[in-house]
Design a protein around this motif. Sequence first.
Motif, PDB file in Angstrom:
ATOM      1  N   PRO A 234     -17.806-153.236  17.531  1.00  0.00           N
ATOM      2  CA  PRO A 234     -17.130-153.192  16.216  1.00  0.00           C
ATOM      3  C   PRO A 234     -17.607-152.042  15.339  1.00  0.00           C
ATOM      4  N   VAL A 235     -18.861-151.604  15.504  1.00  0.00           N
ATOM      5  CA  VAL A 235     -19.374-150.499  14.702  1.00  0.00           C
ATOM      6  C   VAL A 235     -18.624-149.227  15.003  1.00  0.00           C
ATOM      7  N   GLU A 236     -18.300-148.998  16.264  1.00  0.00           N
ATOM      8  CA  GLU A 236     -17.570-147.790  16.640  1.00  0.00           C
ATOM      9  C   GLU A 236     -16.175-147.799  16.012  1.00  0.00           C
ATOM     10  N   ILE A 237     -15.554-148.992  15.993  1.00  0.00           N
ATOM     11  CA  ILE A 237     -14.208-149.090  15.392  1.00  0.00           C
ATOM     12  C   ILE A 237     -14.274-148.807  13.895  1.00  0.00           C
ATOM     13  N   VAL A 238     -15.296-149.377  13.211  1.00  0.00           N
ATOM     14  CA  VAL A 238     -15.445-149.157  11.767  1.00  0.00           C
ATOM     15  C   VAL A 238     -15.687-147.686  11.469  1.00  0.00           C
ATOM     16  N   LEU A 239     -16.582-147.048  12.236  1.00  0.00           N
ATOM     17  CA  LEU A 239     -16.887-145.634  12.005  1.00  0.00           C
ATOM     18  C   LEU A 239     -15.676-144.746  12.283  1.00  0.00           C
ATOM     19  N   ARG A 240     -14.888-145.178  13.243  1.00  0.00           N
ATOM     20  CA  ARG A 240     -13.728-144.374  13.616  1.00  0.00           C
ATOM     21  C   ARG A 240     -12.572-144.542  12.629  1.00  0.00           C
ATOM     22  N   GLU A 241     -12.308-145.765  12.213  1.00  0.00           N
ATOM     23  CA  GLU A 241     -11.140-146.039  11.382  1.00  0.00           C
ATOM     24  C   GLU A 241     -11.471-146.203   9.896  1.00  0.00           C
ATOM     25  N   GLY A 242     -12.750-146.488   9.603  1.00  0.00           N
ATOM     26  CA  GLY A 242     -13.169-146.612   8.201  1.00  0.00           C
ATOM     27  C   GLY A 242     -12.630-147.828   7.500  1.00  0.00           C
ATOM     28  N   VAL A 243     -12.330-148.902   8.250  1.00  0.00           N
ATOM     29  CA  VAL A 243     -11.780-150.118   7.650  1.00  0.00           C
ATOM     30  C   VAL A 243     -12.608-151.314   8.092  1.00  0.00           C
ATOM     31  N   VAL A 244     -12.381-152.450   7.439  1.00  0.00           N
ATOM     32  CA  VAL A 244     -13.042-153.698   7.815  1.00  0.00           C
ATOM     33  C   VAL A 244     -12.380-154.232   9.081  1.00  0.00           C
ATOM     34  N   VAL A 245     -13.179-154.618  10.075  1.00  0.00           N
ATOM     35  CA  VAL A 245     -12.650-155.153  11.327  1.00  0.00           C
ATOM     36  C   VAL A 245     -13.320-156.492  11.609  1.00  0.00           C
ATOM     37  N   GLY A 246     -12.656-157.317  12.417  1.00  0.00           N
ATOM     38  CA  GLY A 246     -13.217-158.602  12.818  1.00  0.00           C
ATOM     39  C   GLY A 246     -13.155-158.745  14.320  1.00  0.00           C
ATOM     40  N   LEU A 247     -14.042-159.582  14.867  1.00  0.00           N
ATOM     41  CA  LEU A 247     -14.054-159.836  16.298  1.00  0.00           C
ATOM     42  C   LEU A 247     -12.826-160.639  16.701  1.00  0.00           C
ATOM     43  N   ALA A 248     -12.385-160.425  17.948  1.00  0.00           N
ATOM     44  CA  ALA A 248     -11.336-161.273  18.493  1.00  0.00           C
ATOM     45  C   ALA A 248     -11.891-162.672  18.724  1.00  0.00           C
ATOM     46  N   ASN A 249     -10.989-163.645  18.852  1.00  0.00           N
ATOM     47  CA  ASN A 249     -11.425-165.008  19.121  1.00  0.00           C
ATOM     48  C   ASN A 249     -12.078-165.117  20.493  1.00  0.00           C
ATOM     49  N   HIS A 250     -12.878-166.177  20.652  1.00  0.00           N
ATOM     50  CA  HIS A 250     -13.546-166.459  21.927  1.00  0.00           C
ATOM     51  C   HIS A 250     -14.518-165.354  22.319  1.00  0.00           C
TER      52      HIS A 250
ATOM     53  N   ASP B 113     -17.957-141.168   1.364  1.00  0.00           N
ATOM     54  CA  ASP B 113     -18.274-140.863   2.764  1.00  0.00           C
ATOM     55  C   ASP B 113     -18.969-142.058   3.401  1.00  0.00           C
ATOM     56  N   ILE B 114     -18.638-142.334   4.679  1.00  0.00           N
ATOM     57  CA  ILE B 114     -19.269-143.440   5.401  1.00  0.00           C
ATOM     58  C   ILE B 114     -20.681-143.019   5.808  1.00  0.00           C
ATOM     59  N   VAL B 115     -21.660-143.835   5.408  1.00  0.00           N
ATOM     60  CA  VAL B 115     -23.064-143.529   5.735  1.00  0.00           C
ATOM     61  C   VAL B 115     -23.662-144.592   6.651  1.00  0.00           C
ATOM     62  N   GLY B 116     -22.872-145.604   6.986  1.00  0.00           N
ATOM     63  CA  GLY B 116     -23.367-146.655   7.871  1.00  0.00           C
ATOM     64  C   GLY B 116     -22.369-147.786   7.976  1.00  0.00           C
ATOM     65  N   VAL B 117     -22.809-148.833   8.676  1.00  0.00           N
ATOM     66  CA  VAL B 117     -21.960-150.006   8.879  1.00  0.00           C
ATOM     67  C   VAL B 117     -22.795-151.250   8.659  1.00  0.00           C
ATOM     68  N   VAL B 118     -22.173-152.280   8.050  1.00  0.00           N
ATOM     69  CA  VAL B 118     -22.817-153.579   7.936  1.00  0.00           C
ATOM     70  C   VAL B 118     -22.034-154.571   8.792  1.00  0.00           C
ATOM     71  N   LEU B 119     -22.747-155.355   9.571  1.00  0.00           N
ATOM     72  CA  LEU B 119     -22.148-156.333  10.465  1.00  0.00           C
ATOM     73  C   LEU B 119     -22.640-157.713  10.069  1.00  0.00           C
ATOM     74  N   VAL B 120     -21.706-158.637   9.824  1.00  0.00           N
ATOM     75  CA  VAL B 120     -22.052-160.004   9.436  1.00  0.00           C
ATOM     76  C   VAL B 120     -21.443-160.955  10.470  1.00  0.00           C
ATOM     77  N   PHE B 121     -22.273-161.835  11.035  1.00  0.00           N
ATOM     78  CA  PHE B 121     -21.759-162.784  12.037  1.00  0.00           C
ATOM     79  C   PHE B 121     -22.509-164.099  11.916  1.00  0.00           C
ATOM     80  N   ARG B 122     -21.958-165.127  12.569  1.00  0.00           N
ATOM     81  CA  ARG B 122     -22.581-166.456  12.517  1.00  0.00           C
ATOM     82  C   ARG B 122     -22.360-167.178  13.837  1.00  0.00           C
ATOM     83  N   ASP B 123     -23.221-168.146  14.113  1.00  0.00           N
ATOM     84  CA  ASP B 123     -23.155-168.967  15.321  1.00  0.00           C
ATOM     85  C   ASP B 123     -22.074-170.028  15.136  1.00  0.00           C
ATOM     86  N   GLN B 124     -21.137-170.109  16.110  1.00  0.00           N
ATOM     87  CA  GLN B 124     -20.036-171.062  16.018  1.00  0.00           C
ATOM     88  C   GLN B 124     -20.224-172.288  16.915  1.00  0.00           C
TER      89      GLN B 124
END
Length: 693
Positions: A439-455, A481-492
């Motif tokens: 997901p970090v590569e997608i954020v750095l490439r597109e500059g938008v908020v992304v979410g993981l696919a299900n499962h 300018d994008i200087v990094g990425v923040v990733l937030v996740f949780r145990d399901q």
Amino acid sequence: MQEQYESLSENSNCMKSQLKTKRPISKVLFKQALHSFINQFSQKMLNKKSHISILAVIISAILISGGYLYYGYSARQIRAEKGEELKAIAELKISQLVQWKKERTTDAKQMSTAPVLSKWLEEWLQEKNKNKNEQSIKQRLSFSQMENGYESIIISSVKGEFLLTEGSGIEQIDDSTSVKIIESIKKDQITFTDFYHCNTHQSIHFDIIAPIKNEHHTTIACMILRIDPTKNIYPIIQKWPTPSKTAETILVKKAGDSVLYLNELRHQKNTKLKLAFSLSRKDIPAVQAVLGTIGIFTGKDYRGVEVISYLSQVPGTDWYMVSKIDSNEILSELNILSTAIALFVLILMALLSLGFAYIYQSRQRNIYRDLWQVQEEFKITIQSIGDAVITTDKNGKIKYLNPVAELLTGWSLAIAIGEKLENVFKIINEETRNTVDNPVEIVLREGVVVGLANHSLLIAKDGTEKPIADSGAPIKNEKGDIVGVVLVFRDQTEERKILQQIKTSEEKFRNLFEEHAAVKLIIDPETRNIIDANKAALAFYGYSKEELTAMNLNQLNTFSLEEIKNAIEKVRTNQQNFFEFRHRLRDGSIKDVAIFSSSIEVDRKIYLHSIIQDTTKRKQAEIMLQLLRRAIEQNPVTIVITNKEGYIEYVNPKFSELTGYTAEEVKGQNPRILQSGEHSQMFYKDLWDTILA
């Protein structure tokens, strides 16, 4: 130290303002972001003298404007209050004058119609007992004059000639009064003169003239109740009920093309019935009053002084009331108010200047301490939230993991710093086992908020797998300018268990509905459409599920639409739950049905859960029972029914006809009451043995 804080704070702002996960992050993180924003704003606005000066000027302008607006509002309020006060006083004076006039009219009527006085006067005029009658008349007049405070009471002839008086040494009546006397006699009513200057007595009079009649209703004389206005009327007008240096009440009337002042004035002496102004002087309140103006009027009074006045007419007269007060007296209150407002605003501005100066010094003194405190609070917040947080630089290398992220990934912060994200955060598809795009590569490439696919599954350092949900957002600097990425996740894991339990529960209740032997329908009460039907319903009505759920209740129920609507409304309002209807099946046959219906709520919408029971056979059995009962009751043969102990439970009408016993009389009795005595006991024993065999 400060550069590190600015970088960290900058990243946290970007993270908190742009991170938009599919599921909400902890409220604590949001509060921290808000606190950080307020802190930065206060630092930027209050750490420069120019900013403080601008802010002080703005607030000072607001205070001055507020004071000015308040002064204007208060001035309007004071003027309005004074206007209401003037109105109240004028109406009070008018009501007092009207009441005084009513009382004097009553006095004149009572005195002039007194039979004794009329008798005495008539005899006196006829020279009968003249001395005695004259003395009686004067005593009566003296009593009334003393009691009611009249200047004098005069008796005149019907021609206006002087006859008698009490209260003054008057021996003649002036011409103007004589005219009024004759006028009163012609009109045959009590007449009031206006204020007038008597040339004979060189004073102002106000008279009440009343005709005196004998017992034959013939006018024999006239009574004049003379009033001194300076003692009885002017005090009513001139008395002001509240303390005031300039206020006064004036009585005026129209005299030709002028306005005439009737009473003595407060600020100018010797004016009653003398002071007058041309009606062309429309700036004078008295002129406006006689011209018909009613209400508040601002102008100049008889002195040329600006006044606020209230104008009104005295009912039943040609007088006009003017209550007024000098504008300067009102302005003196406003001047005090304006001074107080100005002092208040100046004090506030001084306190404001001192406050801003204190704030600026405090901010400069405490800035480094605040920086350290905010940094520590930020760390504690990130470490305390329930979601896992990972931040990277723009190359995808890890800069920070919070404790939850350490627990889920199996990597400690000390070891993970500087590692590529894909080495620490390994995710695969739960169904295909294929690696999921970073997901970090997608954020750095597109500059938008992304979410993981299900499962998605996270593979920890020790190889354990956990289902997760996550999202990534870019961290931007002030330039965007994008200087990094923040990733937030949780145990399901626990969430998956709960969802599975919900699914199992739904299947359980679905089976209870579908497999139940009773006929069941789910109905929309608003449209009467059939929403769902179980297998028993499909078998009973003969339709497929698709056909039945495409139908309306009206197509099954043979009752009228109005009856169906009434039944639905009773269920919705809990008035009734049980009904009996007739339903049409697919083959066209009609079935009697008993329905028990109740309201249920699904997704905040109300539906009807109806259980249908086929009562056709029961209805038919009830009909047969009714036929059998009718056959027994109409049978020409006597029928007696007993229980097994031989006691009568029922007899038909034919029994009562033959025996003379009513059903109530024989119920519970033994048939032996009917013994004729011609049969032996053995006969009856054999009979009962045969019946019970």
